[in-house]
Scaffold this active site. Sequence first.
Site, PDB file in Angstrom:
ATOM      1  N   GLU A  49      10.398  61.767 -60.117  1.00 18.92           N
ATOM      2  CA  GLU A  49      11.155  62.381 -59.029  1.00 18.92           C
ATOM      3  C   GLU A  49      11.626  63.778 -59.391  1.00 18.92           C
ATOM      4  OE1 GLU A  49      11.087  61.271 -55.530  1.00 18.92           O
ATOM      5  OE2 GLU A  49      11.445  59.530 -56.792  1.00 18.92           O
ATOM      6  N   THR A  50      11.504  64.679 -58.433  1.00 19.03           N
ATOM      7  CA  THR A  50      12.097  66.010 -58.520  1.00 19.03           C
ATOM      8  C   THR A  50      12.993  66.201 -57.308  1.00 19.03           C
ATOM      9  OG1 THR A  50      10.239  66.975 -59.739  1.00 19.03           O
ATOM     10  CG2 THR A  50      11.637  68.496 -58.510  1.00 19.03           C
TER      11      THR A  50
END
Length: 265
Positions: free
Chosen positions: A44-45
């Site tokens: 995840e970013t």
Amino acid sequence: MKTYYVDSFTKEKFKGNPAAVCLPDTDLEVETMQKIATEIGFSETAFVKQITDNTYSIRFFTPKIEIPLCGHATLASSKIIFDTTSVDKIKFVNCNNVELLIEKVDTKIKMQFPVYDTEEIEVPKQMLDALGISEIVDKRYSPNNKIILLEIKSASDLANLKPDFSALINSYTGINGVLVTSISDSDRFDFHYRYFWPWAGTNEDPVTGGVQTFLTKYWAIKLNKTKMNAFQSSLRKGIMSTELLQDRVCIFGEAVTVLEGQFIL
């Protein structure tokens, strides 16, 4: 663009779940955010932009797609804001206009997420075979998250699962992932779980907070308690505490910043 790497749901570096937190000065195109998330390669970013003094927009991208909610990237983003400002309470607004209330509580960060119900679902044998599961206790589906939940009997069996991810991704379509869970075999925790999501992210998410939107309620009903400790038995391992309220779930966790730099756009 100011960018941080943060290990979430752990007090130790190189454990828990790594997330990238990006603080763009201007609005970015969805295609650009997706390319950045793919380039970074974490499960995840998060892209965080300030709206008011303590309100921020937040968007979450896996290496493959945008998703509306992510626990460990929310925790990572909260850690950065609390460390770089003087506030101790903030509010995130996600792409679906869901408000996430966050505050510092002693050494931990408390996140309030929505609670989602699960429903019955049939699971094909091909999926169980791909996961290496011979027997299940229960099977449910979270339509809000597009995640299948499978309960098995043994925490040790859960820790030893070695899925065939090629077979797994071909065993079902139209979902984001499969969560496998079991009652704990330790007094320290109430339940264990692992999350596999080759359809939408990486093969396995090291420590997943967003699934507590339905997993906490699932175990609260089974165990007849509202405050619980959870252990994610992935390779990196992670822990969190949860509390079920009427329409919210509180997730308590810690995080460690491991990198600070500039992403050149």
